[in-house]
Design an enzyme around this catalytic site. Structure first.
Site, PDB file in Angstrom:
ATOM      1  N   HIS A 105      63.116 -10.357 -16.539  1.00 43.17           N
ATOM      2  CA  HIS A 105      61.831 -10.072 -15.926  1.00 43.17           C
ATOM      3  C   HIS A 105      61.091  -9.129 -16.856  1.00 43.17           C
ATOM      4  O   HIS A 105      61.489  -7.965 -17.036  1.00 43.17           O
ATOM      5  CB  HIS A 105      62.002  -9.445 -14.540  1.00 43.17           C
ATOM      6  N   GLY A 106      60.025  -9.624 -17.457  1.00 38.45           N
ATOM      7  CA  GLY A 106      59.353  -8.898 -18.520  1.00 38.45           C
ATOM      8  C   GLY A 106      58.859  -7.516 -18.144  1.00 38.45           C
ATOM      9  O   GLY A 106      58.966  -6.566 -18.932  1.00 38.45           O
ATOM     10  N   ASP A 108      60.055  -5.341 -16.299  1.00 43.71           N
ATOM     11  CA  ASP A 108      61.129  -4.354 -16.226  1.00 43.71           C
ATOM     12  C   ASP A 108      61.641  -3.937 -17.598  1.00 43.71           C
ATOM     13  O   ASP A 108      61.940  -2.771 -17.835  1.00 43.71           O
ATOM     14  CB  ASP A 108      62.312  -4.911 -15.429  1.00 43.71           C
ATOM     15  N   VAL A 109      61.788  -4.909 -18.507  1.00 41.92           N
ATOM     16  CA  VAL A 109      62.584  -4.637 -19.713  1.00 41.92           C
ATOM     17  C   VAL A 109      61.933  -5.047 -21.033  1.00 41.92           C
ATOM     18  O   VAL A 109      62.445  -4.703 -22.094  1.00 41.92           O
ATOM     19  CB  VAL A 109      63.952  -5.352 -19.605  1.00 41.92           C
ATOM     20  N   ARG A 110      60.808  -5.797 -20.995  1.00 39.56           N
ATOM     21  CA  ARG A 110      60.306  -6.370 -22.242  1.00 39.56           C
ATOM     22  C   ARG A 110      60.009  -5.310 -23.301  1.00 39.56           C
ATOM     23  O   ARG A 110      60.361  -5.461 -24.473  1.00 39.56           O
ATOM     24  CB  ARG A 110      59.054  -7.217 -21.971  1.00 39.56           C
ATOM     25  N   GLU A 171      64.788 -20.224 -13.589  1.00 42.60           N
ATOM     26  CA  GLU A 171      65.566 -20.160 -14.835  1.00 42.60           C
ATOM     27  C   GLU A 171      67.040 -19.962 -14.528  1.00 42.60           C
ATOM     28  O   GLU A 171      67.921 -20.627 -15.078  1.00 42.60           O
ATOM     29  CB  GLU A 171      65.079 -19.000 -15.706  1.00 42.60           C
TER      30      GLU A 171
END
Length: 1194
Positions: A105-106, A108-110, A171
């Site tokens: 999940h971008g 949160d962590v990208r 996904e």
């Protein structure tokens, strides 16, 4: 031309089918009764579990995933030929588009964690799928699905808001689908989220999931929910477990990189010819579908390719076994006859276990260790170049040494060794066919299976001259590689006149093309240094030759190879080199550097009184295997001199010859290597000059001292005087400033070391094990390079020097068995690199210095049997400590809170009376053993961490709260004389051992674990109900009894075999039986409690006397303790039963003192799978039904 011209070499290009067909006709699968009888058997697959990335055997998340992947693949292909070889076009099963597909999940962590891990992947060359160019929609499209399916590894980065995205959930569902359908490897990272929240969709994660599910179809929600439940159960990386995110990322990227390496097909065996036919034949002998332990011999002449075949086989199947290893050149490590056969066998077994379990410094004390360590392991072991029965006795004496399904491969030139060991599965390796020989030659001469244009005719001629021997083809092809056709044509006439098809002539050609310096190096290796380390050879020969370049060239010419650091020369090449050295003297006299090797060659030179006084450079004489007395002229010995390398084993030779040989030392002032096994004199000659000495190896000598006074030792690097039990002192070593290894193991008369030891600034290993008379160590303040200090069983040693703290590079310190050692110096805390500290059985040691808290790299602290130890230092935290063993530290009263990182804590036999609450924070703790104390119930937090509990002798009852110990696996109740009954206990128990509980009558409990093992030796008051419960509810048991119980309807009241008849109805795949035996003493003078285990096999035959199974009891391959009036029971499975009549035999060793007086068999419930698979019945129903079955007698 000899036999070579009778080959009838044909230039016809055979098809692969022709080659394989011809090969099958030429290869034999032999029994030892008739070496020409062929047998063909089918095969299936099996699998291997451990795959370790770390030296401490911790299996990473990536390894587990890979293991599961392989297991799935094996299951899917279980019906295929287990040794079938992939064709070059299909060696990689899929065309992967990416190495890694990340799901995240971008938001949160990208920009944080993800960007860092992507950068780490980039630096390691890991191709990661990036979805920047994919347009987002409500559901993932075909392009993304293809990307998932086309990635070798899917990494799911689960964060708090991961479930807030339907895209992420789609996904994930697709990833888990690929995992199930095609065995895709899935790795998980739990980033600031609890796996439980993911599995149960609770907490902040659950709220996000609930919100995403609103308005979605029920089927889609259930698909997401199932995917989350499944992914949460995959062991992964937890951010909460890492203090440093960078370390976590490095660990993940390293694991991924290592896993990706497994996707790369091995090229080590590319170009090998004829392997398909070899594997087809071996497949019939291996029978990997059977659970029996099977030994297979690979038999053939030197140079035929036995080792290559074994290595190829190992590469094909070893990853299907729990443990695997190859032991190479065994005969080179085991002299014949052996001066100390037991020590030699012990060393061989030590090497095998070291490889097998990846434990470099393993130490074994007896030959039963391999059996004990491997009896329940599925093992694939290759024993290469075996030439003596003693070698097999040390490494694989009995099939019962290994777990079910194990395979032991033995390569040998001697069929007699296989016969003597009872091995009846033998593969005879024949010479390759003409076409195969041509391909082997071409692969080495041209790098392909066909010759270069214009070389066809001459290549066939040279192939025929090589005599079809694979080693000769390889050596000759390598020698001609890269040469022009004209050079080939100039060489061919010489080959035709000098070559008669024997390997010696082939090697001669390869030897002749070497320059003089490389020839010398070849002869040095053949005569003196085969099997030595490259480091030692470079040091010893660097004065004479360019060793580094020479070794590289010899390896290119296939004249040597490397096994790690060690140089390996094939036996035939070694024999050729030694013969060449002998011939050089015959033809050239002393015009060349002389190397005297072997009794024959040396006698030819030294038994002639007319021999001129000349220089020799090396002598290698092994006389321990020569029975007849050698006739060597003493006058000649006075004239030969100037040896640089002396290697002698003259054990059991007459004193006259021993003394005569010692004259060699008198006349060799420039010796660089003196290796004399079993040296008989009390001291080296006074004229001995060690100034140029690099290596001194005098193991098992009769020396009392080396020499008088101080000698120049500036070149000395290795000194080994181990097993010189009469050695009382060492000389002044102050000049040995380059000494790296000093080994004095088992020098039991050595009282002290010289103070000059402190001058050894290069010392790396100091081995004083079993120097039982050693009273003190000198200062070692300059030993800053010392890595290993071994002092175990130095029972007279009173103290360690204060200067030990200067050994700042010390990794291992072993002072176990130093029973006179009272205290440790405070400077011990200065050894900050120390990793393993063993103080076992330091029975006089009272305390440890507080400075031990400085040992922040210490991994293992072992203090077992320190019976006077009262306390450990407090207020310290050894952050690297993994193992703390304080077993039988009987005076230790306080709990050792010296680390919060311990995974293995053993406190059995201590006086500890409390378990502090802080232990709950020790998250790595997996193995916690402790003795019972009355106030233990006051520490309920301990109930969830104790795995092994030892109850005291005075206990009158087992407290009911023991049942609440949810992780308790082992319970010991030895000599609990006041104990009358056992209450209900924890269902987690695997093992109960109650020895000599004289008052024990009742078992007021049931056992719900069908795998539990119950042992009640000398508990004679057990009532019948208790004995029935023991017998019928566990897989192994021991309890008092005077006869085989009547429920064993198949019984033999005398002897050790019985026959049973099965029902005529269709038989299941697997039958389960319970066996029962009762022992009687043959020797009535024996104590009732025999300390020697008895080995028991179970041999099952059908009515045609054909062997069906040869197995051992499911827990022990041996019975212990041996007691009369006791019943031993154990369960066994018999697979693929097709006969309605079975004969059970119980052959046993140790028959001199004990034998089986009665035996019985009870058929249990039948199953289609073994116990390792899911049972047909629940544990409880299994227990009841089998109990009723026995009572009914049906």
């Amino acid at each position: 031309m000899g036999s070579v011209m009778s080959l009838g070499c044909s230039k016809r290009k055979a098809t692969n089918q022709d080659v394989d067909s011809e090969s099958r006709k030429r290869r034999k699968i032999c029994s030892t009764n008739d070496a020409e009888n062929c047998r063909f058997i089918q095969d299936e697959s099996s699998w291997k579990h451990p795959w370790s990335l770390c030296a401490n055997r911790v299996i990473s998340v990536a390894a587990v995933a890979l293991t599961n992947f392989r297991f799935q693949q094996d299951n899917q292909e279980s019906n295929s030929s287990s040794l079938s070889l992939p064709s070059p076009a299909t060696s990689v099963s899929r065309n992967w588009k990416h190495d890694v597909f990340p799901s995240f999940h971008g938001a949160d962590v990208r920009r944080t964690f993800l960007s860092h891990i992507m950068e780490s992947f980039r630096r390691k060359g890991i191709d990661t799928f990036i979805d920047n160019n994919i347009e987002r929609s409500k559901s993932i499209g075909p392009e993304l699905k293809e990307a998932i399916k086309g990635s070798k590894i899917a990494i799911v980065l689960l964060s708090r808001k991961y479930a807030s995205s339907s895209w992420c959930l789609d996904e994930l569902a697709e990833i888990m689908k690929c995992r199930q359908m095609v065995g895709q490897i899935v790795m998980t990272i739990f980033y600031e989220v609890d796996p439980t929240d993911i599995k149960k969709q609770t907490g902040e994660f659950g709220k996000a999931f609930t919100k995403t599910c609103r308005g979605k179809p029920k089927e889609q929600v259930e698909r997401w929910r199932k995917a989350l439940e499944d992914v949460a159960t995959i062991a992964g990386y937890h951010s909460h477990s890492w203090r440093n995110e960078a370390d976590m990322i490095e660990k993940i990227s390293t694991d991924v990189s290592n896993m990706l390496n497994s996707f790369t097909p091995s090229r080590d065996f590319d170009g090998l010819v004829g392997m398909r036919a070899h594997m087809d034949m071996l497949e019939q002998l291996l029978r990997l579908d059977l659970d029996e332990v099977r030994m297979i011999g690979i038999w053939g002449p030197p140079g035929i390719g036995k080792t290559t075949i074994a290595r190829f086989l190992f590469n094909q199947v070893s990853d299907r076994f729990q443990l695997s290893a190859i032991m190479v050149n065994i005969k080179g490590c085991y002299p014949r006859p052996c001066f100390d056969e037991y020590s030699a066998q012990l060393q061989l077994q030590n090497q095998m276990l070291s490889q097998m379990i990846n434990h470099k410094d393993i130490m074994i004390s007896h030959l039963g260790v391999a059996q004990e360590r491997l009896r329940d392991k599925k093992v694939f072991l290759v024993l290469d170049e075996v030439d003596q029965l003693g070698q097999l006795d040390a490494l694989a004496k009995e099939t019962r040494w290994f777990g079910p399904g194990s395979r032991i491969i033995i390569t040998t030139e001697d069929l007699g060794v296989l016969k003597a060991h009872g091995i009846n599965h033998v593969y005879k390796v024949e010479y390759p066919s003409n076409d195969e020989a041509f391909q082997i030659f071409c692969m080495n001469a041209f790098g392909q299976k066909q010759p270069h244009e214009g070389f066809d005719e001459i290549a066939w001629e040279v192939t025929c001259l090589a005599g079809e021997l694979p080693l000769g083809l390889k050596v000759l092809g390598s020698a001609l590689r890269g040469k022009s056709k004209r050079e080939w044509e100039r060489t061919l006439p010489r080959l035709k006149t000098s070559l008669d098809g024997k390997i010696g002539s082939i090697i001669q050609f390869s030897y002749d093309v070497l320059c003089d310096e490389d020839k010398y190096l070849f002869l040095y290796i053949a005569c003196l240094f085969n099997g030595e380390s490259t480091t030692k050879v470079k040091e010893l020969l660097g004065k004479f030759l360019d060793v580094k370049q020479g070794l590289h060239l010899l390896a290119q010419k296939s004249l040597i190879s490397f096994d790690g650091e060690r140089i390996h020369m094939h036996t035939l090449l070694e024999q050729f080199g030694r013969e060449t050295s002998r011939k050089q003297f015959v033809h050239h006299g002393f015009t060349k550097r002389q190397l005297l090797v072997g009794a024959r060659g040396i006698c030819e030179v030294l038994d002639d009184d007319t021999t001129d006084s000349r220089r020799f450079i090396g002598i290698h004489l092994e006389l321990s295997n020569t029975e007849e007395e050698l006739n060597i002229s003493e006058k000649v010995l006075e004239r030969v001199h100037d040896f640089h390398f002396v290697r002698i084993d003259a054990s059991f030779q007459p004193e006259r010859l021993q003394l005569a040989l010692q004259d060699l030392i008198y006349h060799s002032p420039k010796i660089r290597s003196l290796n004399w096994y079993g040296y008989e004199s009390l001291c080296l000659p006074s004229t001995f000059n060690p100034e140029f000495l690099v290596e001194l190896d005098m193991r098992s000598s009769n020396l009392r001292k080396l020499w008088e006074g101080t000698k120049q030792l500036r070149n000395l690097k290795w000194m080994d005087l181990s097993y010189s039990s009469y050695l009382k002192e060492l000389p002044n070593l102050s000049t040995a400033t380059n000494l790296e290894e000093l080994k004095l193991r088992n020098c039991s008369s050595l009282v002290e070391l010289p103070s000059s030891i402190e001058k050894l600034t290069s010392l790396q290993i100091l081995d004083l094990e079993n120097c039982s008379s050693l009273e003190k160590l000198p200062a070692i303040e300059n030993a800053t390079k010392l890595r290993e200090l071994k002092l175990q069983n130095c029972s007279s040693l009173i103290e360690l020097p204060l200067s030990i703290g200067t050994a700042t590079n010390l990794k291992q310190l072993n002072i176990s068995g130093c029973s006179s050692l009272v205290k440790l110096p405070s400077s011990i805390g200065d050894i900050t690199d120390l990793e393993v500290f063993d103080l076992s059985n330091c029975s006089s040691l009272v305390t440890l210095p507080s400075s031990i808290g400085n040992l922040q790299n210490l991994c293992k602290l072992i203090m077992r049997g320190c019976s006077k130890l009262e306390a450990l230092p407090i207020n310290i935290n050894l952050k690297s400590l993994d193992t703390l063993n304080l077993t039988d530290c009987s005076q230790l009263k306080s709990f050792p809170e010296i680390s919060t990182h311990i995974s293995e804590l053993r406190l059995k036999g201590t006086a500890i009376k409390e378990v502090p609450l802080s232990i709950m924070s020790w998250s790595p703790l997996a193995d916690f053993q402790i003795s019972y104390f009355e106030s233990l119930m006051e520490f309920p937090h301990a109930f969830d961490i104790i795995t092994k509990l030892h109850l005291s002798k005075d206990i009158q009852e087992v407290p009911p709260w023991v049942k609440r110990m949810s992780r308790l696996r082992d319970l010991s109740l030895n000599n609990c004389n006041n104990l009358v009954s056992l209450p209900q206990l924890s269902d987690s128990l695997d093992y109960i051992y109650a020895d000599n509980c004289k008052s024990l009558e009742r078992l007021d409990c049931c056992f719900n674990n069908p795998e539990i093992r119950l042992y009640f030796p000398k508990c004679f008051k057990l009532n019948q109900e208790a004995r029935d419960l023991i017998m019928h509810t566990c897989i192994d048991a021991m309890f008092p009894g005077t006869q085989v119980p009547a429920c064993f309807i198949h019984r033999a009241t005398s002897g050790d075999s019985l026959k049973i008849k099965l029902k005529e109805s269709p038989l299941p795949t697997t039958l389960r039986f319970k066996a029962c035996i009762m022992l009687v003493k043959v020797n009535e003078e024996l104590m009732s409690y025999d300390q020697t285990p008895m080995i028991v096999d179970i041999v099952i035959r059908d009515e045609h006397n054909d062997l069906k199974e040869k197995i051992y009891p499911s827990i022990y391959p041996s019975i212990y303790p041996l007691l009369t009036e006791h019943i031993y029971t154990f369960e066994l499975d018999v697979e693929e039963v097709t006969s309605t009549e079975l004969v059970f035999e119980f052959p046993q060793l140790n028959k001199r003192n004990w034998k089986i007086g009665e035996c019985g068999i009870l058929q249990r419930e039948t199953r289609s799978l073994r116990r390792s698979s899911s049972p047909d019945l629940s544990p409880e129903s299994s227990r009841v039904s089998s109990y009723d079955h026995c009572l009914r007698g049906d």
